[in-house]
Design a protein around this motif. Structure first.
Motif, PDB file in Angstrom:
ATOM      1  N   ALA A  81       1.045  -5.767   1.908  1.00 56.17           N
ATOM      2  CA  ALA A  81      -0.356  -5.839   1.508  1.00 56.17           C
ATOM      3  C   ALA A  81      -0.531  -5.862  -0.007  1.00 56.17           C
ATOM      4  O   ALA A  81      -1.642  -5.915  -0.492  1.00 56.17           O
ATOM      5  CB  ALA A  81      -1.119  -4.655   2.088  1.00 56.17           C
ATOM      6  N   GLY A  82       0.544  -5.816  -0.754  1.00 57.46           N
ATOM      7  CA  GLY A  82       0.435  -5.859  -2.205  1.00 57.46           C
ATOM      8  C   GLY A  82      -0.299  -4.642  -2.730  1.00 57.46           C
ATOM      9  O   GLY A  82       0.061  -3.512  -2.441  1.00 57.46           O
ATOM     10  N   ASP A  83      -1.343  -4.877  -3.508  1.00 57.02           N
ATOM     11  CA  ASP A  83      -2.099  -3.786  -4.112  1.00 57.02           C
ATOM     12  C   ASP A  83      -3.183  -3.246  -3.196  1.00 57.02           C
ATOM     13  O   ASP A  83      -3.996  -2.428  -3.610  1.00 57.02           O
ATOM     14  CB  ASP A  83      -2.740  -4.246  -5.428  1.00 57.02           C
ATOM     15  N   ARG A  84      -3.250  -3.720  -1.954  1.00 61.35           N
ATOM     16  CA  ARG A  84      -4.269  -3.252  -1.024  1.00 61.35           C
ATOM     17  C   ARG A  84      -3.606  -2.671   0.211  1.00 61.35           C
ATOM     18  O   ARG A  84      -2.503  -3.031   0.564  1.00 61.35           O
ATOM     19  CB  ARG A  84      -5.189  -4.411  -0.604  1.00 61.35           C
ATOM     20  N   HIS A  85      -4.319  -1.792   0.874  1.00 63.42           N
ATOM     21  CA  HIS A  85      -3.873  -1.341   2.183  1.00 63.42           C
ATOM     22  C   HIS A  85      -5.100  -1.140   3.054  1.00 63.42           C
ATOM     23  O   HIS A  85      -6.200  -0.963   2.572  1.00 63.42           O
ATOM     24  CB  HIS A  85      -3.036  -0.066   2.099  1.00 63.42           C
ATOM     25  N   PHE A  86      -4.884  -1.220   4.353  1.00 62.61           N
ATOM     26  CA  PHE A  86      -5.995  -1.051   5.269  1.00 62.61           C
ATOM     27  C   PHE A  86      -6.569   0.344   5.146  1.00 62.61           C
ATOM     28  O   PHE A  86      -5.866   1.305   4.855  1.00 62.61           O
ATOM     29  CB  PHE A  86      -5.554  -1.257   6.722  1.00 62.61           C
ATOM     30  N   ALA A  87      -7.863   0.436   5.408  1.00 56.52           N
ATOM     31  CA  ALA A  87      -8.461   1.766   5.465  1.00 56.52           C
ATOM     32  C   ALA A  87      -7.787   2.574   6.554  1.00 56.52           C
ATOM     33  O   ALA A  87      -7.805   3.800   6.535  1.00 56.52           O
ATOM     34  CB  ALA A  87      -9.953   1.652   5.741  1.00 56.52           C
ATOM     35  N   GLY A 327      -6.581   7.405   7.139  1.00 58.24           N
ATOM     36  CA  GLY A 327      -6.119   6.634   8.271  1.00 58.24           C
ATOM     37  C   GLY A 327      -6.929   6.815   9.536  1.00 58.24           C
ATOM     38  O   GLY A 327      -7.301   7.918   9.896  1.00 58.24           O
ATOM     39  N   GLY A 328      -7.214   5.720  10.220  1.00 62.75           N
ATOM     40  CA  GLY A 328      -7.979   5.755  11.466  1.00 62.75           C
ATOM     41  C   GLY A 328      -9.443   5.435  11.290  1.00 62.75           C
ATOM     42  O   GLY A 328     -10.159   5.193  12.262  1.00 62.75           O
ATOM     43  N   ALA A 329      -9.926   5.401  10.023  1.00 66.55           N
ATOM     44  CA  ALA A 329     -11.333   5.108   9.764  1.00 66.55           C
ATOM     45  C   ALA A 329     -11.647   3.627   9.862  1.00 66.55           C
ATOM     46  O   ALA A 329     -12.819   3.241   9.971  1.00 66.55           O
ATOM     47  CB  ALA A 329     -11.727   5.625   8.384  1.00 66.55           C
ATOM     48  N   SER A 349     -21.656  -3.484   7.852  1.00 61.63           N
ATOM     49  CA  SER A 349     -20.269  -3.711   7.463  1.00 61.63           C
ATOM     50  C   SER A 349     -19.411  -2.707   8.213  1.00 61.63           C
ATOM     51  O   SER A 349     -19.934  -1.901   8.999  1.00 61.63           O
ATOM     52  CB  SER A 349     -20.066  -3.557   5.944  1.00 61.63           C
ATOM     53  N   VAL A 350     -18.101  -2.768   7.975  1.00 61.02           N
ATOM     54  CA  VAL A 350     -17.176  -1.811   8.585  1.00 61.02           C
ATOM     55  C   VAL A 350     -16.117  -1.416   7.559  1.00 61.02           C
ATOM     56  O   VAL A 350     -15.837  -2.158   6.608  1.00 61.02           O
ATOM     57  CB  VAL A 350     -16.481  -2.395   9.833  1.00 61.02           C
ATOM     58  N   ASN A 351     -15.527  -0.247   7.731  1.00 55.39           N
ATOM     59  CA  ASN A 351     -14.409   0.166   6.883  1.00 55.39           C
ATOM     60  C   ASN A 351     -13.272  -0.842   7.034  1.00 55.39           C
ATOM     61  O   ASN A 351     -12.843  -1.127   8.149  1.00 55.39           O
ATOM     62  CB  ASN A 351     -13.898   1.545   7.303  1.00 55.39           C
ATOM     63  N   SER A 352     -12.773  -1.362   5.905  1.00 57.86           N
ATOM     64  CA  SER A 352     -11.742  -2.390   5.982  1.00 57.86           C
ATOM     65  C   SER A 352     -10.485  -2.037   5.200  1.00 57.86           C
ATOM     66  O   SER A 352      -9.421  -1.854   5.781  1.00 57.86           O
ATOM     67  CB  SER A 352     -12.296  -3.724   5.480  1.00 57.86           C
ATOM     68  N   PHE A 353     -10.569  -1.946   3.860  1.00 61.31           N
ATOM     69  CA  PHE A 353      -9.356  -1.712   3.086  1.00 61.31           C
ATOM     70  C   PHE A 353      -9.640  -0.879   1.846  1.00 61.31           C
ATOM     71  O   PHE A 353     -10.784  -0.660   1.465  1.00 61.31           O
ATOM     72  CB  PHE A 353      -8.703  -3.041   2.686  1.00 61.31           C
TER      73      PHE A 353
END
Length: 384
Positions: A81-87, A327-329, A349-353
């Motif tokens: 994911a590089g500089d990002r990660h999932f919420a 994690g899990g959000a 919207s929804v929790n994404s990253f």
């Protein structure tokens, strides 16, 4: 899988007219649309995947999700994911020096600003407004004020009940591809008003990852410390945007699930449904909810954050919100026009990253035509 997106000096995304589909939150009410023309046949076409679409499959999936399996389910990691990660990624993913001031304990806006100042354009300044439900409102001391802000932005347990406590739930599934194949995982989701009374909105990576849709997908509304007061609802159909389906584009990390009736009743007949809105102005006061499972949370309680959104000026077209949920959000709802007395609002919207260097910010996709197409296709799905 998710290469670092091109960094833009200024991410200019004009506010769109507030004329999108908006559905009033109503218990058991059929969906009605206002303020938008019918989409043409040439509009966005979401990806549709058949899940547990027979009674036998649904019984098998429900039996699969024992209490032990739900408790053992872990949030997803985001490989490459590089500089990002999932919420949904664990709280230790991409931990940086700056994260100690906001990742799990929360931070004031001033602390957040200071720790990220090197990466922030001087002209960009996320604006927060106070949550009506922040704690210790009677104290006038500086330390108490800081505590209130920290509590709101880090994520606090929602104890006010209302519609949000019934309609928000945990999502459980088995990953089928990639390094996590065979792993049982969790996200969050929301029951929304719809024509078939059976639609759950969540994040795209909560239905499909590494090029494959998840298996054993269920929604547990009102999950509370292991209790399932409103049952377990297997998905018959999973849907996501064409952009997430083809390239797992973070700007379109949106999905829906159509769940099977239980005991002869549809989902929103049992728990009610939240309204949903598309093509809305940016920068609104927003409440985010979810079931974070990474430390210091354990996935057992509904948690929320509140504040005003700001545009992501780094590498996406998403909106950001100061929030330390872990994690899990992922897939948990973002509401505008949220009423803290009733627990109802418009899902927008929804929790994404999150960015690894700014774990105190949560980002969610803009609900435009693509998200609307996912919702409309889901609510028109006929349950057999």
């Amino acid at each position: 899988m998710h290469p670092r997106a091109r960094r833009l000096a200024v991410l200019t995304v004009p506010a769109l007219a507030a004329a999108g589909v908006m559905l009033p939150a109503a218990h058991g009410a059929a969906a009605t649309t206002t303020g938008t023309a019918a989409r043409s046949a040439a509009g966005p076409r979401p990806a549709v995947h058949e899940a547990a679409d027979t009674a036998t499959e649904q019984r098998t999936v429900k039996k699969f999700w024992t209490v032990a399996r739900m408790e053992a389910a872990e949030p997803l990691d985001a490989p490459d994911a590089g500089d990002r990660h999932f919420a949904a990624a664990g709280s230790t993913t991409g931990s940086a020096a700056g994260s100690t001031s906001g990742s799990t304990t929360g931070s004031t806006p001033a602390e957040a600003s200071a720790s990220a100042s090197a990466a922030r354009p001087a002209t960009v300044a996320p604006t927060l407004s106070a949550s009506p439900l922040s704690a210790a409102t009677t104290s006038a001391t500086t330390s108490a004020a800081a505590a209130r802000v920290s509590s709101r932005t880090s994520g606090s347990s929602w104890t006010a009940g209302g519609t949000v406590a019934r309609t928000t739930g945990r999502v459980f599934f088995t990953v089928t591809a990639g390094s996590d194949a065979g792993r049982n995982a969790s996200c969050s989701g929301t029951a929304v008003t719809s024509a078939n009374k059976s639609v759950v909105i969540t994040a795209g990576h909560c239905v499909k990852l590494n090029g494959a849709f998840h298996a054993n997908w269920v929604f547990v509304p009102g999950y509370d410390q292991g209790d399932r007061p409103n049952g377990t609802w297997p998905a018959t159909t999973l849907l996501t945007t064409a952009q997430w389906n083809s390239g797992e584009n973070m700007n379109y990390d949106v999905a829906a699930a159509v769940v099977a009736p239980q005991g002869g009743k549809s989902l929103t007949d049992v728990v009610g449904g939240q309204g949903i809105a598309f093509n809305q102005p940016r920068g609104q006061q927003t409440y985010a909810f979810g079931y974070p499972a990474g430390a210091p949370y354990d996935g057992s309680r509904l948690v929320y954050c509140g504040g005003r959104t700001f545009d992501d000026y780094l590498s996406s077209q998403d909106q950001g919100l100061s929030c330390g949920m872990t994690g899990g959000a992922s897939g948990g709802p973002w509401f505008v026009r949220f009423d803290t007395r009733t627990g109802s609002g418009l899902l927008n919207s929804v929790n994404s990253f999150k960015y690894n260097f700014a774990s105190y910010w949560m980002f969610g996709p803009y609900f435009g035509p693509e998200a609307e197409a996912v919702y409309n296709t889901a609510q028109k799905t006929v349950l057999t």
